[in-house]
Design a protein around this motif. Sequence first.
Motif, PDB file in Angstrom:
ATOM      1  N   ALA A 190       6.044   1.161   6.115  1.00  0.00           N
ATOM      2  CA  ALA A 190       5.254  -0.026   5.509  1.00  0.00           C
ATOM      3  C   ALA A 190       5.878  -0.532   4.199  1.00  0.00           C
ATOM      4  O   ALA A 190       6.665   0.295   3.268  1.00  0.00           O
ATOM      5  N   SER A 191       5.876  -1.659   4.090  1.00  0.00           N
ATOM      6  CA  SER A 191       6.470  -2.704   2.812  1.00  0.00           C
ATOM      7  C   SER A 191       5.487  -2.391   1.823  1.00  0.00           C
ATOM      8  O   SER A 191       4.356  -1.835   1.911  1.00  0.00           O
ATOM      9  N   ASP A 192       6.015  -2.749   0.394  1.00  0.00           N
ATOM     10  CA  ASP A 192       5.118  -2.741  -0.715  1.00  0.00           C
ATOM     11  C   ASP A 192       3.936  -3.507  -0.426  1.00  0.00           C
ATOM     12  O   ASP A 192       2.797  -3.343  -0.824  1.00  0.00           O
ATOM     13  N   TRP A 193       4.120  -4.781   0.188  1.00  0.00           N
ATOM     14  CA  TRP A 193       2.821  -5.623   0.445  1.00  0.00           C
ATOM     15  C   TRP A 193       1.993  -5.038   1.397  1.00  0.00           C
ATOM     16  O   TRP A 193       0.770  -4.983   1.241  1.00  0.00           O
ATOM     17  N   ASN A 194       2.215  -4.270   2.422  1.00  0.00           N
ATOM     18  CA  ASN A 194       1.518  -3.624   3.548  1.00  0.00           C
ATOM     19  C   ASN A 194       0.686  -2.378   2.805  1.00  0.00           C
ATOM     20  O   ASN A 194      -0.383  -2.138   2.797  1.00  0.00           O
ATOM     21  N   CYS A 195       1.298  -1.600   1.615  1.00  0.00           N
ATOM     22  CA  CYS A 195       0.638  -0.720   0.923  1.00  0.00           C
ATOM     23  C   CYS A 195      -0.316  -0.928   0.374  1.00  0.00           C
ATOM     24  O   CYS A 195      -1.505  -0.704   0.097  1.00  0.00           O
ATOM     25  N   PHE A 196      -0.348  -2.314  -0.503  1.00  0.00           N
ATOM     26  CA  PHE A 196      -1.230  -2.953  -1.372  1.00  0.00           C
ATOM     27  C   PHE A 196      -2.297  -3.467  -0.461  1.00  0.00           C
ATOM     28  O   PHE A 196      -3.589  -3.331  -0.846  1.00  0.00           O
ATOM     29  N   ALA A 197      -1.959  -4.346   0.572  1.00  0.00           N
ATOM     30  CA  ALA A 197      -2.817  -4.856   1.343  1.00  0.00           C
ATOM     31  C   ALA A 197      -3.821  -4.057   2.370  1.00  0.00           C
ATOM     32  O   ALA A 197      -4.970  -4.020   2.536  1.00  0.00           O
ATOM     33  N   ARG A 198      -3.089  -2.855   2.742  1.00  0.00           N
ATOM     34  CA  ARG A 198      -3.845  -2.046   4.040  1.00  0.00           C
ATOM     35  C   ARG A 198      -4.138  -0.621   3.173  1.00  0.00           C
ATOM     36  O   ARG A 198      -4.969   0.007   4.070  1.00  0.00           O
ATOM     37  N   ILE A 199      -3.758  -0.228   2.127  1.00  0.00           N
ATOM     38  CA  ILE A 199      -4.063   1.004   1.483  1.00  0.00           C
ATOM     39  C   ILE A 199      -4.718   0.810   0.125  1.00  0.00           C
ATOM     40  O   ILE A 199      -5.890   1.140  -0.184  1.00  0.00           O
ATOM     41  N   ALA A 200      -4.191  -0.134  -0.664  1.00  0.00           N
ATOM     42  CA  ALA A 200      -4.807  -0.112  -2.085  1.00  0.00           C
ATOM     43  C   ALA A 200      -5.979  -1.063  -2.300  1.00  0.00           C
ATOM     44  O   ALA A 200      -7.131  -0.454  -2.800  1.00  0.00           O
ATOM     45  N   ILE A 201      -6.067  -2.197  -1.505  1.00  0.00           N
ATOM     46  CA  ILE A 201      -7.293  -2.875  -1.429  1.00  0.00           C
ATOM     47  C   ILE A 201      -8.453  -2.290  -0.785  1.00  0.00           C
ATOM     48  O   ILE A 201      -9.690  -2.267  -1.270  1.00  0.00           O
ATOM     49  N   PRO A 202      -8.486  -1.611   0.457  1.00  0.00           N
ATOM     50  CA  PRO A 202      -9.541  -1.102   1.084  1.00  0.00           C
ATOM     51  C   PRO A 202     -10.134   0.218   0.266  1.00  0.00           C
ATOM     52  O   PRO A 202     -11.247   0.261   0.203  1.00  0.00           O
ATOM     53  N   LEU A 203      -9.317   0.800  -0.555  1.00  0.00           N
ATOM     54  CA  LEU A 203      -9.383   1.938  -1.276  1.00  0.00           C
ATOM     55  C   LEU A 203     -10.025   1.302  -2.727  1.00  0.00           C
ATOM     56  O   LEU A 203     -10.717   2.055  -3.456  1.00  0.00           O
ATOM     57  N   SER A 204      -9.962   0.117  -3.134  1.00  0.00           N
ATOM     58  CA  SER A 204     -10.637  -0.486  -4.367  1.00  0.00           C
ATOM     59  C   SER A 204     -11.644  -1.463  -4.353  1.00  0.00           C
ATOM     60  O   SER A 204     -11.974  -2.045  -5.270  1.00  0.00           O
ATOM     61  N   ILE A 205     -12.401  -1.157  -3.072  1.00  0.00           N
ATOM     62  CA  ILE A 205     -13.585  -1.791  -3.099  1.00  0.00           C
ATOM     63  C   ILE A 205     -14.552  -1.848  -4.093  1.00  0.00           C
ATOM     64  O   ILE A 205     -15.357  -2.987  -4.833  1.00  0.00           O
ATOM     65  N   PRO A 206     -14.863  -0.534  -4.706  1.00  0.00           N
ATOM     66  CA  PRO A 206     -16.018  -0.403  -5.917  1.00  0.00           C
ATOM     67  C   PRO A 206     -15.405  -1.140  -7.049  1.00  0.00           C
ATOM     68  O   PRO A 206     -16.261  -1.798  -7.682  1.00  0.00           O
ATOM     69  N   ILE A 207     -14.141  -1.072  -7.547  1.00  0.00           N
ATOM     70  CA  ILE A 207     -13.611  -1.555  -8.489  1.00  0.00           C
ATOM     71  C   ILE A 207     -13.559  -3.162  -8.646  1.00  0.00           C
ATOM     72  O   ILE A 207     -14.028  -4.053  -9.403  1.00  0.00           O
ATOM     73  N   PHE A 208     -13.230  -3.741  -7.246  1.00  0.00           N
ATOM     74  CA  PHE A 208     -13.444  -5.122  -6.966  1.00  0.00           C
ATOM     75  C   PHE A 208     -14.717  -5.721  -6.890  1.00  0.00           C
ATOM     76  O   PHE A 208     -15.149  -6.748  -7.243  1.00  0.00           O
ATOM     77  N   ALA A 209     -15.794  -5.035  -6.681  1.00  0.00           N
ATOM     78  CA  ALA A 209     -17.040  -5.190  -6.861  1.00  0.00           C
ATOM     79  C   ALA A 209     -17.504  -5.307  -8.111  1.00  0.00           C
ATOM     80  O   ALA A 209     -18.391  -6.333  -8.615  1.00  0.00           O
ATOM     81  N   THR A 210     -16.982  -4.420  -9.016  1.00  0.00           N
ATOM     82  CA  THR A 210     -17.401  -4.519 -10.600  1.00  0.00           C
ATOM     83  C   THR A 210     -16.926  -5.707 -11.024  1.00  0.00           C
ATOM     84  O   THR A 210     -17.550  -6.336 -11.682  1.00  0.00           O
ATOM     85  N   LEU A 211     -15.645  -6.005 -10.735  1.00  0.00           N
ATOM     86  CA  LEU A 211     -15.091  -7.482 -11.041  1.00  0.00           C
ATOM     87  C   LEU A 211     -15.594  -8.643 -10.695  1.00  0.00           C
ATOM     88  O   LEU A 211     -15.709  -9.798 -11.304  1.00  0.00           O
TER      89      LEU A 211
END
Length: 290
Positions: A190-211
């Motif tokens: 996985a590239s850095d972009w895939n790590c961000f889009a497929r791992i970081a963002i799905p795990l970050s739903i609570p913080i993005f909901a807060t933002l």
Amino acid sequence: MKSLDRGILSSYDYKKRGNWIPIGLVCVLVAVMALSMIYPILSALFNGFKANTEVNAFPPHLLPREWHLDNFGKGWSYIDLPLFLRNTLFIFGGNMLVTVAVLGMAAFSLSKLKVPYRKSIYFFFMITLFIPPSTYIIPNFLNLRDLGLLNTFAAFWLPAGASAFFLLLLKNFFDGIHGEMIEAARIDGASDWNCFARIAIPLSIPIFATLAIFVFSTAWNDWFWPSLVMHHDNKYPLATAIYKYVISAKMLDLNIRFAILSMVMLPPIAVFLLFQKFIMRGLHLGGVKG
């Protein structure tokens, strides 16, 4: 067995007679504070149902003697609320997209990538939090003017990508994601972009909901900056239109004014009550970890 969260005081503490007086004083103080915050909201809401002569009557009273439901219809037709609401939601959507894309990638880079001098960059953004926002209003306005972005929604979206507070909040959240997950994805190709889009963002739903709550509150309440960068009535957000056409109006009856303010005031209250758990959880998850 389901575990129960323990508060500051246990049930044993409430039963001790020596604690009754301080606990009672705290309850009275909290009740007074709650009433002081709820009363202006109820006053504006009930004034929207009164006749104009009753709003100006002295001594004032909270509940209307006669309920005038047509005040809200007159207020709705006084200004084009759907147009200004659409502009506000358009600003919110663009700001949220920029926050997720720009600040999300920047925070992920500072947290999980080997960026040179990333600690210095982190402290640089932290230092900017101590700068009063009023000091960079004029530079932002001049930059947007030179870019030809005045009277466009990009005048809101572009500054949204420079929020140091949101960047640090996201960075602290990404720090809590185990690095082994990112390393395992890289081993699988996985590239850095895939790590961000497929791992970081799905795990970050609570913080993005807060933002999203914070971004929505800013887009809904901000009136000064839109009054500087927007020069056409059909592009004003809701808060700016309310200030210019309702609060500053001289010939508008007070009961109609309160009816309009009530219609504008209730949606953000409802949003907060529905999504308050995301705010508390997101601030907890995005807090600085020891």
